[in-house]
Design a protein around this motif. Structure first.
Motif, mmCIF file in Angstrom:
data_model
loop_
_atom_site.group_PDB
_atom_site.id
_atom_site.type_symbol
_atom_site.label_atom_id
_atom_site.label_comp_id
_atom_site.label_asym_id
_atom_site.label_seq_id
_atom_site.Cartn_x
_atom_site.Cartn_y
_atom_site.Cartn_z
ATOM 1 N N PRO A 444 7.566 3.389 -6.646
ATOM 2 C CA PRO A 444 7.757 1.955 -6.901
ATOM 3 C C PRO A 444 6.405 1.328 -7.232
ATOM 4 O O PRO A 444 5.439 1.525 -6.486
ATOM 5 C CB PRO A 444 8.288 1.432 -5.566
ATOM 6 C CG PRO A 444 8.811 2.616 -4.839
ATOM 7 C CD PRO A 444 7.996 3.785 -5.299
ATOM 8 N N ARG A 445 6.333 0.612 -8.342
ATOM 9 C CA ARG A 445 5.035 0.152 -8.836
ATOM 10 C C ARG A 445 4.329 -0.805 -7.875
ATOM 11 O O ARG A 445 3.135 -0.741 -7.668
ATOM 12 C CB ARG A 445 5.228 -0.542 -10.192
ATOM 13 C CG ARG A 445 3.959 -0.612 -10.992
ATOM 14 C CD ARG A 445 4.104 -1.487 -12.188
ATOM 15 N NE ARG A 445 4.327 -2.872 -11.796
ATOM 16 C CZ ARG A 445 4.263 -3.901 -12.630
ATOM 17 N NH1 ARG A 445 4.044 -3.672 -13.899
ATOM 18 N NH2 ARG A 445 4.457 -5.119 -12.213
ATOM 19 N N ASP A 446 5.115 -1.730 -7.311
ATOM 20 C CA ASP A 446 4.491 -2.728 -6.435
ATOM 21 C C ASP A 446 4.884 -2.506 -4.983
ATOM 22 O O ASP A 446 5.044 -3.454 -4.214
ATOM 23 C CB ASP A 446 4.913 -4.135 -6.883
ATOM 24 C CG ASP A 446 4.593 -4.339 -8.359
ATOM 25 O OD1 ASP A 446 3.453 -4.041 -8.750
ATOM 26 O OD2 ASP A 446 5.495 -4.766 -9.119
ATOM 27 N N GLY A 447 5.085 -1.275 -4.593
ATOM 28 C CA GLY A 447 5.543 -0.994 -3.232
ATOM 29 C C GLY A 447 7.023 -1.336 -3.112
ATOM 30 O O GLY A 447 7.717 -1.545 -4.130
ATOM 31 N N LEU A 448 7.523 -1.391 -1.890
ATOM 32 C CA LEU A 448 8.948 -1.709 -1.697
ATOM 33 C C LEU A 448 9.060 -2.652 -0.499
ATOM 34 O O LEU A 448 8.932 -2.221 0.655
ATOM 35 C CB LEU A 448 9.728 -0.409 -1.429
ATOM 36 C CG LEU A 448 11.252 -0.543 -1.396
ATOM 37 C CD1 LEU A 448 11.800 -0.969 -2.761
ATOM 38 C CD2 LEU A 448 11.899 0.776 -0.975
ATOM 39 N N MET A 449 9.251 -3.937 -0.808
ATOM 40 C CA MET A 449 9.259 -4.936 0.268
ATOM 41 C C MET A 449 10.640 -4.961 0.931
ATOM 42 O O MET A 449 11.674 -4.892 0.269
ATOM 43 C CB MET A 449 8.927 -6.336 -0.273
ATOM 44 C CG MET A 449 7.548 -6.454 -0.893
ATOM 45 S SD MET A 449 6.200 -5.808 0.126
ATOM 46 C CE MET A 449 6.257 -6.950 1.516
ATOM 47 N N ALA A 450 10.607 -5.080 2.263
ATOM 48 C CA ALA A 450 11.868 -5.092 3.019
ATOM 49 C C ALA A 450 11.666 -5.878 4.301
ATOM 50 O O ALA A 450 10.525 -6.091 4.742
ATOM 51 C CB ALA A 450 12.268 -3.661 3.362
ATOM 52 N N THR A 451 12.771 -6.300 4.898
ATOM 53 C CA THR A 451 12.672 -6.882 6.244
ATOM 54 C C THR A 451 13.285 -5.894 7.228
ATOM 55 O O THR A 451 14.177 -5.133 6.893
ATOM 56 C CB THR A 451 13.407 -8.237 6.353
ATOM 57 O OG1 THR A 451 14.728 -8.079 5.832
ATOM 58 C CG2 THR A 451 12.687 -9.327 5.583
ATOM 59 N N LEU A 452 12.755 -5.937 8.455
ATOM 60 C CA LEU A 452 13.223 -5.030 9.499
ATOM 61 C C LEU A 452 14.077 -5.819 10.487
ATOM 62 O O LEU A 452 13.786 -6.982 10.774
ATOM 63 C CB LEU A 452 12.021 -4.434 10.233
ATOM 64 C CG LEU A 452 11.037 -3.657 9.358
ATOM 65 C CD1 LEU A 452 9.833 -3.205 10.178
ATOM 66 C CD2 LEU A 452 11.729 -2.453 8.719
#
Ligand code: HEM
Length: 459
Positions: A444-452
């Motif tokens: 993933p180019r810009d990382g992979l943002m998520a909430t926990l």
């Protein structure tokens, strides 16, 4: 025979001076994909590195990497010395020296040794699970790629040294961080990787060399400490120190250092990227996610995975394998023809670069039904046996140079998903498809943002 009329297979139009260089800088994987779509299973490109053949059919891949392996060589210096970072570790070494080293290192990764590693993996993964507790209670946003990098470093440390060297050893941490940023940072691309341009800039090179020195002192200290211990131990470092060739010779400290770097550098980024892709595919396939949760509940019953139970997580493991099919971090394996070869109807001239792309093979219509569909079932025992062409699936490469960490990686990621998913829910911050980049890895180019979130919470 076609080669007699036209020595080169078809390929995209090339600029008279730059070849396909501009597309290559922008998005090298897309360039290859389009080449395959438009020109078929064997495509000719003029890349920065020189005349290049893209090999897209599993049988041709088998020929290059397995059957005619002697006709092709690895890229990099013929001396087999990978420079100040890789030295003569497995990644860079060649010929008889590589063969000796492969035989010495391989036993540390034999399948029967994987089971006993589970406890160490769980120890490393628990550190992430615990760090996630407060974050999950507050629904914090995290970048899963950064999280997985940390998790993999921590677990590799446990498997190699039986401790969290990354957290406990500042010079080692500094070295690994800088090298990782340098090799896999946002500016990483095929071109910078191949030409090493950025490393030629003096300031950058100085920092890189200082990081290598810090890393070396930390590694030599760990090696010396272990050599002096009453027992070398049975973790990976212990296996390397205890390994003997048929003449009874072991490895020098420098060679052990080089192999440790090959394992760390080779293993950590691709594994972190693969684990990140697993969160992505699970989030986008709620049915598969539900089936994993059900398997975890039935097999683990709320306990951490163990040597015995992790073997029973067939579906979870199939998710990892299917994710590696659709999102192979090692998206290309490159060789250079040493001598003339024939692939299909075409002649491969000596010196030609030959690119085999797992990303393309993993979607080849001769081997896969509905190739773009995420179907972990393909990797359950019954269906796996129906697959005929071996190299239609090669996330870890193939032939002599097959990744030494293949079983270990599958075990690590399966154990990580099992441990973390029992305690946490991961929700991606964005629902759309992620933008990927193909540099040193496909990720993933810009990382992979998520909430926990804690398991079972509605919000
Ligand atoms: C998803 C994770 C991984 C992927 C996709 C991956 C992929 C690959 C591929 C494609 C190759 C062959 C390259 C070639 O033929 O040119 C390779 C080689 C290698 N990998 Fe991995 N790898 C992974 C994880 C690991 C891990 C965890 C380790 C070590 C702990 C590791 C250590 C190595 C080493 C030492 C080699 C060189 C083997 C040799 O030439 O003898 N890899 N890997």
């Amino acid at each position: 025979m076609q080669a007699l009329q036209n020595p080169l297979p078809p390929g995209p139009k090339q600029h008279w001076l730059l070849g396909t260089g501009i597309q290559q800088v922008k998005n090298p994987l897309r360039l290859l994909l389009r080449g395959h779509q438009r020109h078929g299973d064997l495509v000719h490109f003029n890349l920065f590195e020189g005349p290049t053949l893209l090999v897209c059919h599993p049988e041709h891949a088998q020929q290059v990497l397995v059957e005619n392996v002697r006709k092709y060589r690895l890229l990099g210096p013929e001396s087999g010395n990978g420079g100040p970072l890789l030295g003569r570790g497995l990644f860079a070494s060649r010929g008889d020296f590589w063969m000796r080293q492969r035989r010495l290192v391989q036993p540390a990764f034999h399948r029967p040794r994987m089971g006993p590693m589970v406890a160490g993996l769980v120890r490393g993964i628990e550190r992430t699970a615990e760090r996630w507790e407060p974050l999950a209670r507050s629904g914090a946003r995290v970048d899963l790629l950064t999280e997985m990098r940390q998790l993999v470093i921590s677990t590799l440390g446990e498997s190699i040294f039986s401790r969290d060297v990354y957290a406990q050893n500042e010079p080692l941490r500094g070295g690994i961080d800088l090298i990782t940023r340098d090799m896999h940072g946002p500016r990483d691309s095929l071109v910078t990787t191949v030409l090493g341009l950025l490393r030629m800039l003096p300031g950058r090179r100085r920092r890189f060399m200082a990081a290598i020195q810090g890393l070396n002192s930390a590694l030599y200290a760990l090696i010396a400490e272990r050599r002096q211990a009453p027992d070398v131990g049975d973790d990976i470092l212990g296996m390397l120190l205890g390994a003997r060739d048929p003449q009874g010779e072991g490895m020098s400290d420098q060679q052990v250092r080089d192999e440790l770097v090959s394992l760390f550098v080779g293993g950590h980024e691709a594994t972190a990227v693969a684990a990140t892709w697993c969160w992505y595919t699970l989030a986008r396939n709620p049915e598969a996610q539900q089936r994993v949760r059900q398997e975890l509940a039935e097999v683990l019953r709320g306990q951490p995975p163990s040597e015995a139970t992790v073997q029973q997580l067939a579906y979870t493991r199939a998710v990892v394998e299917e994710t590696l099919r659709l999102h192979p971090p090692a998206w290309r394996v490159t060789r250079q023809a040493r001598e003339e070869d024939r692939i299909g109807d075409w002649t491969v001239a000596p010196g030609t670069l030959v690119v085999v792309s797992p990303y393309i093979l993993h979607r080849h219509p001769s081997a896969w039904e509905e190739p773009e569909r995420f179907m972990p079932e393909r990797f359950l025992a019954e269906q796996r046996e129906r697959r005929q062409q071996r190299l239609a699936y090669m996330p870890f490469g193939a032939g002599q140079r097959l990744c030494i960490g293949n079983h270990y990686t599958l075990l690590l990621i399966t154990t990580a998903l099992a441990t973390l998913m029992q305690r946490h829910q991961v929700r991606l911050s964005s629902e759309g498809p992620v933008r990927a980049m193909s540099g040193s890895t496909y990720r993933p180019r810009d990382g992979l943002m998520a909430t926990l979130h804690p398991v079972g919470s509605a919000s």
